[in-house]
Design an enzyme around this catalytic site. Structure first.
Site, PDB file in Angstrom:
ATOM      1  N   CYS A 166      38.819  39.373  45.887  1.00  0.00           N
ATOM      2  CA  CYS A 166      38.833  39.543  44.537  1.00  0.00           C
ATOM      3  C   CYS A 166      39.477  40.524  43.876  1.00  0.00           C
ATOM      4  O   CYS A 166      39.817  41.583  44.436  1.00  0.00           O
ATOM      5  CB  CYS A 166      37.227  39.790  44.409  1.00  0.00           C
ATOM      6  SG  CYS A 166      36.987  40.044  42.373  1.00  0.00           S
ATOM      7  N   ASP A 189      36.663  36.760  49.491  1.00  0.00           N
ATOM      8  CA  ASP A 189      36.295  35.555  49.024  1.00  0.00           C
ATOM      9  C   ASP A 189      36.603  34.601  50.208  1.00  0.00           C
ATOM     10  O   ASP A 189      37.651  34.653  50.862  1.00  0.00           O
ATOM     11  CB  ASP A 189      36.947  34.971  47.720  1.00  0.00           C
ATOM     12  CG  ASP A 189      36.280  35.814  46.404  1.00  0.00           C
ATOM     13  OD1 ASP A 189      35.246  36.144  46.355  1.00  0.00           O
ATOM     14  OD2 ASP A 189      37.256  36.292  45.888  1.00  0.00           O
ATOM     15  N   HIS A 216      39.753  32.448  42.222  1.00  0.00           N
ATOM     16  CA  HIS A 216      39.697  31.564  42.999  1.00  0.00           C
ATOM     17  C   HIS A 216      40.725  30.321  42.462  1.00  0.00           C
ATOM     18  O   HIS A 216      41.385  29.521  43.078  1.00  0.00           O
ATOM     19  CB  HIS A 216      38.398  30.726  42.932  1.00  0.00           C
ATOM     20  CG  HIS A 216      37.259  31.665  43.506  1.00  0.00           C
ATOM     21  ND1 HIS A 216      37.502  32.766  44.330  1.00  0.00           N
ATOM     22  CD2 HIS A 216      36.101  31.594  43.337  1.00  0.00           C
ATOM     23  CE1 HIS A 216      36.324  33.384  44.600  1.00  0.00           C
ATOM     24  NE2 HIS A 216      35.460  32.619  43.830  1.00  0.00           N
ATOM     25  N   GLU A 217      40.803  30.169  41.215  1.00  0.00           N
ATOM     26  CA  GLU A 217      41.653  29.201  40.539  1.00  0.00           C
ATOM     27  C   GLU A 217      43.144  29.246  40.610  1.00  0.00           C
ATOM     28  O   GLU A 217      43.854  28.592  41.192  1.00  0.00           O
ATOM     29  CB  GLU A 217      41.594  29.238  38.897  1.00  0.00           C
ATOM     30  CG  GLU A 217      40.006  28.813  38.481  1.00  0.00           C
ATOM     31  CD  GLU A 217      38.897  30.002  38.440  1.00  0.00           C
ATOM     32  OE1 GLU A 217      37.703  29.748  37.861  1.00  0.00           O
ATOM     33  OE2 GLU A 217      39.230  30.990  39.115  1.00  0.00           O
ATOM     34  N   VAL A 276      55.367  19.257  55.405  1.00  0.00           N
ATOM     35  CA  VAL A 276      55.169  20.603  55.657  1.00  0.00           C
ATOM     36  C   VAL A 276      55.036  20.759  57.375  1.00  0.00           C
ATOM     37  O   VAL A 276      54.170  20.188  57.877  1.00  0.00           O
ATOM     38  CB  VAL A 276      54.273  21.146  54.854  1.00  0.00           C
ATOM     39  CG1 VAL A 276      52.648  20.786  55.231  1.00  0.00           C
ATOM     40  CG2 VAL A 276      54.097  22.712  54.802  1.00  0.00           C
ATOM     41  N   GLU A 277      55.672  21.938  57.779  1.00  0.00           N
ATOM     42  CA  GLU A 277      55.284  22.244  59.153  1.00  0.00           C
ATOM     43  C   GLU A 277      54.129  22.979  59.035  1.00  0.00           C
ATOM     44  O   GLU A 277      53.852  24.002  58.739  1.00  0.00           O
ATOM     45  CB  GLU A 277      56.580  23.154  59.817  1.00  0.00           C
ATOM     46  CG  GLU A 277      56.720  23.277  61.068  1.00  0.00           C
ATOM     47  CD  GLU A 277      55.822  24.319  61.653  1.00  0.00           C
ATOM     48  OE1 GLU A 277      55.073  24.119  62.373  1.00  0.00           O
ATOM     49  OE2 GLU A 277      55.912  25.322  60.807  1.00  0.00           O
ATOM     50  N   SER A 278      53.371  22.460  60.172  1.00  0.00           N
ATOM     51  CA  SER A 278      51.991  23.083  60.194  1.00  0.00           C
ATOM     52  C   SER A 278      51.694  24.627  60.337  1.00  0.00           C
ATOM     53  O   SER A 278      50.913  25.094  60.001  1.00  0.00           O
ATOM     54  CB  SER A 278      51.000  22.356  60.916  1.00  0.00           C
ATOM     55  OG  SER A 278      51.419  22.362  62.349  1.00  0.00           O
TER      56      SER A 278
END
Length: 152
Positions: free
Chosen positions: A50, A57, A91-92, A72-74
């Site tokens: 937060c 969070d 969060h957003e 994307v390479e993991s």
């Protein structure tokens, strides 16, 4: 291996980046360009802080994308997501930063992200974003995360 010489994290020890800004998302060639298919990453233990209280969070992120020329390479994705562990943002902001950074890194034909955040103060917050309508003919399964009823 040909086509992978540019990777800096895969196959070697790589420390968790201190922040999302320091994290590097790496890409590899799509072995099936021109084929419409879905790639899904689920990160059920995503964490951030937060920005006001510094309290942790927790979220379950589900990332779906239709690749164009790149995947994307993991390992780089795992390190990027882990870099949020000590990052303060709402969060957003976290959810959209993950989605938009992926779009910038791999330019998928389509991407959506669902951020299913665990409750703080008794209220879960779910955040959804996508780049536009999914491609025609795409098999698009449900993200599989139910609305909050004591997630787990």
């Amino acid at each position: 291996m040909a086509g992978y010489d540019h990777l800096t994290q895969l196959g070697s020890k790589a420390a968790l980046p201190a922040s999302p800004d320091e994290a590097v998302l790496e890409a590899v060639p799509n072995p099936h360009p021109g084929t419409t298919y879905l790639v899904r990453f689920a990160a059920p233990e995503f964490t951030s802080l937060c920005p006001l209280t510094g309290q942790p969070d927790f979220a379950h992120l589900v990332i779906d994308y239709v690749p164009d020329a790149l995947l994307v390479e993991s390992k780089s994705l795992k390190l990027f997501l882990g870099s949020f562990r000590n990052h303060g943002a709402f969060h957003e902001a976290c959810t959209l930063e993950v989605g938009k950074r992926l779009v910038d890194a791999i330019a998928p034909l389509w991407l959506r992200i669902g951020g299913y955040w665990y409750p703080r103060g008794g209220i879960p917050i779910d955040v959804f974003w996508q780049t536009g309508p999914p491609p025609e003919g795409l098999w698009l399964p449900d993200q599989g995360v139910p609305s909050y009823r004591g997630r787990g």
